[in-house]
Structures are given as structure tokens and as C-alpha cells.
Design an enzyme around this catalytic site. Structure first.
Site, short mmCIF file in Angstrom:
data_model
loop_
_atom_site.label_atom_id
_atom_site.label_comp_id
_atom_site.label_asym_id
_atom_site.label_seq_id
_atom_site.Cartn_x
_atom_site.Cartn_y
_atom_site.Cartn_z
N ASP A 1 0.86 -1.18 0.00
CA ASP A 1 0.00 0.00 0.00
C ASP A 1 0.90 1.23 0.00
OD1 ASP A 1 -1.75 2.07 0.44
OD2 ASP A 1 -2.79 1.13 2.12
N ASN B 1 2.50 6.73 -10.33
CA ASN B 1 1.27 6.56 -11.10
C ASN B 1 0.05 6.27 -10.24
OD1 ASN B 1 -0.41 5.70 -13.58
ND2 ASN B 1 -0.35 3.82 -12.35
N TYR C 1 -10.46 15.19 -5.87
CA TYR C 1 -9.52 14.61 -6.83
C TYR C 1 -8.82 15.71 -7.63
CZ TYR C 1 -7.83 11.95 -10.87
OH TYR C 1 -7.05 11.40 -11.87
N LYS D 1 -4.77 16.71 -7.71
CA LYS D 1 -3.96 16.72 -8.93
C LYS D 1 -3.39 18.11 -9.22
CE LYS D 1 -4.25 12.36 -10.04
NZ LYS D 1 -3.07 11.49 -9.90
#
Length: 278
Positions: free
Chosen positions: A66, A93, A162, A166
Site C-alpha cells: 500500500d 502513477n 480529486y 492533482k
């Protein structure tokens, strides 16, 4: 000679989608790769795809971990160093738009959802990068972060946490690029648009609904001007370009958008002017 011969690459979130495609590509191009994710079965599928490409088994380090935990990050780095001896390339990623536990969207999403989303998409990148820097300094290595066009100046009201994560990752890429180039480490990022991966399923869509979502979006020029849905291999090739110092040596702190034109679309581009002029 393959472009990554003699290189060691860690690719997080490589049990599916973009990470899997990148892992197969890097390994096929000569790199020794650490593949990692939380799902052991899917990670084994990635390993088998790499071996099917003719890659020696000794060139693959498969690590169930994890990446959001210190123990997971340490395990990824330690097993890589134990097996391969060094680290040349880090591809951050692993990431996802985590669904709210109560199905809420927008500002109704919980603070717990915010914490989980930022932990996966941002904090884990910062922590793993910090731990990898001493090793990448020795090899004058490369870091490629995977962001999203959701980080741009257009709103994503349904999944704000989210896009926040980012956007912060983009700034982290720029900051670390300038900080680390003095040590010979290049840092860049990729911002994918819509890509047919397991992303939809991770957001809670049933598999068939996810497939329909991608196929429908590809037909809408106001969503994907290219008219085709992006594939994991498309993003993997872009990652490889930024990780290849011969191909991209003078690119530092860049955010490479790979989205079939999605982020360029404005309302007027969606109109059929031939019909409007009749």
C-alpha cells in the site's frame, strides 16, 4: 540496444491500466522493473504480461504494498534495492478519484473522503519521492508523476477533492523539478484525459457501465475531439518519452497533456457550423 537497458524503474499502481501498460513497455525496452499495487491477483496479471513479452523473470520485482503507508513505501524501495541495487526511474502513477462512502459528490463529500483522496494522490507521491531522492541522486535519475487534466482551470464539481489533489501535484512537480535538477534529477508529469482503464470501476461504476461510459464519451466531440478513447498504451508511451533522457533531456518540470484534445475544447468548437450557416 533497448532505450532502458541497464535502468531500474519503479512504477506504482502497476496492477492495472496505465501503470500496467507502462510496466510492460519499460520491461520490454530493457528496464528492470518493480511493479506494485495492493491487489495481488491483478499484480500477478501484470507480471505475466511482462514475462509473455519475453522479459527474463529476474528483471521483474513484484511487490504487494500500500503506497499510502510508510511501511508500503519502505517495502517498495527496499525490495527494489535488494533485488536490483539501484533506482533510475520513479513513476508515481498510483491514484484514483475515490468515491465518497455515502455516495455524495461535490461539496457534500466528506472530509474523510478528502483525507483519503489527498493521501493517495498527493501525500504518497511526496513521501515516496522524498525517500527515493538519495538513490535517484546517485543515478541522476528521472521522476514522472501522473496527474490529470482535471487539475486544470476548468471545474470538476462532482469530484473536487480529486482535482484539488492533482492541481497540488502539478505544483509539486514544478517545485521539485527546480529543486532536484541541481542533483541531476529530472522531474516531469503527464496529464492524461479520458483513458479506458479501470478508473471507472474504481469510482464505483459496474464494468459494463464503465465500458459504456468510455465508448459514449469517445463519440462526443465536445468531450474527446480526437473521436477515440485514449488507451493505457498511449499514456505509457508518453511516460517513456519523459523518462528517456536521450529523448527529452532538456525538458524539466513540464506537464505533458495527453488527452485527444479534450482540454482544448470550448463551446463554439462543439457546433456544426455547416448546419448553422444553412
Amino acid at each position: 540496444m533497448s532505450r532502458f537497458a541497464g535502468k531500474v524503474a519503479i512504477i506504482t499502481g502497476s496492477s492495472n491500466g496505465i501503470g500496467r501498460a507502462a510496466a510492460v513497455l519499460f520491461a520490454r525496452e530493457g528496464a528492470k522493473v518493480t511493479i506494485t499495487g495492493r491487489n495481488s491477483e491483478r499484480l500477478e496479471e501484470t507480471r505475466q504480461q511482462i514475462l509473455a513479452a519475453g522479459v527474463p523473470e529476474g528483471n521483474v520485482n513484484s511487490v504487494v504494498a500500500d503506497v499510502t503507508t510508510d511501511a508500503g513505501q519502505d517495502h517498495i524501495l527496499k525490495t527494489t534495492l535488494d533485488k536490483f541495487g539501484n533506482i533510475d526511474i520513479l513513476v508515481n502513477n498510483a491514484g484514483a478519484a475515490i468515491p465518497d462512502s455515502e455516495g455524495n459528490t461535490g461539496t457534500a463529500q466528506s472530509i474523510e473522503n478528502y483525507d483519503a483522496t489527498l493521501n493517495l494522490n498527493l501525500r504518497s507521491v511526496i513521501a515516496l519521492t522524498k525517500k527515493a531522492v538519495p538513490h535517484l541522486t546517485e543515478t541522476k535519475g528521472e521522476i514522472v508523476n501522473i496527474s490529470s487534466i482535471a487539475s486544470g482551470n476548468r471545474a470538476t464539481p462532482e469530484f473536487p477533492h480529486y482535482s484539488i489533489a492533482k492541481a497540488a501535484l502539478d505544483q509539486y512537480t514544478r517545485n521539485t523539478a527546480i529543486d532536484l535538477i541541481q542533483h541531476g534529477i529530472r522531474v516531469n508529469s503527464i496529464s492524461p484525459g479520458l483513458v479506458a482503464t479501470g478508473f471507472g470501476s474504481a469510482m464505483g461504476m459496474p464494468e459494463e457501465v464503465s465500458k459504456k461510459f468510455y465508448s459514449t464519451m469517445a463519440t462526443m466531440k465536445e468531450c474527446v475531439p480526437a473521436g477515440v478513447m485514449g488507451q493505457p498504451q498511449d499514456i505509457a508511451e508518453a511516460i517513456a518519452f519523459l523518462a528517456d533522457r536521450k529523448a527529452s533531456s532538456y525538458i524539466i518540470g513540464h506537464q505533458l497533456v495527453v488527452d485527444g484534445g479534450s482540454s482544448l475544447v470550448m463551446g463554439l468548437h462543439c457546433q456544426d457550423f455547416s448546419k448553422l450557416l444553412q
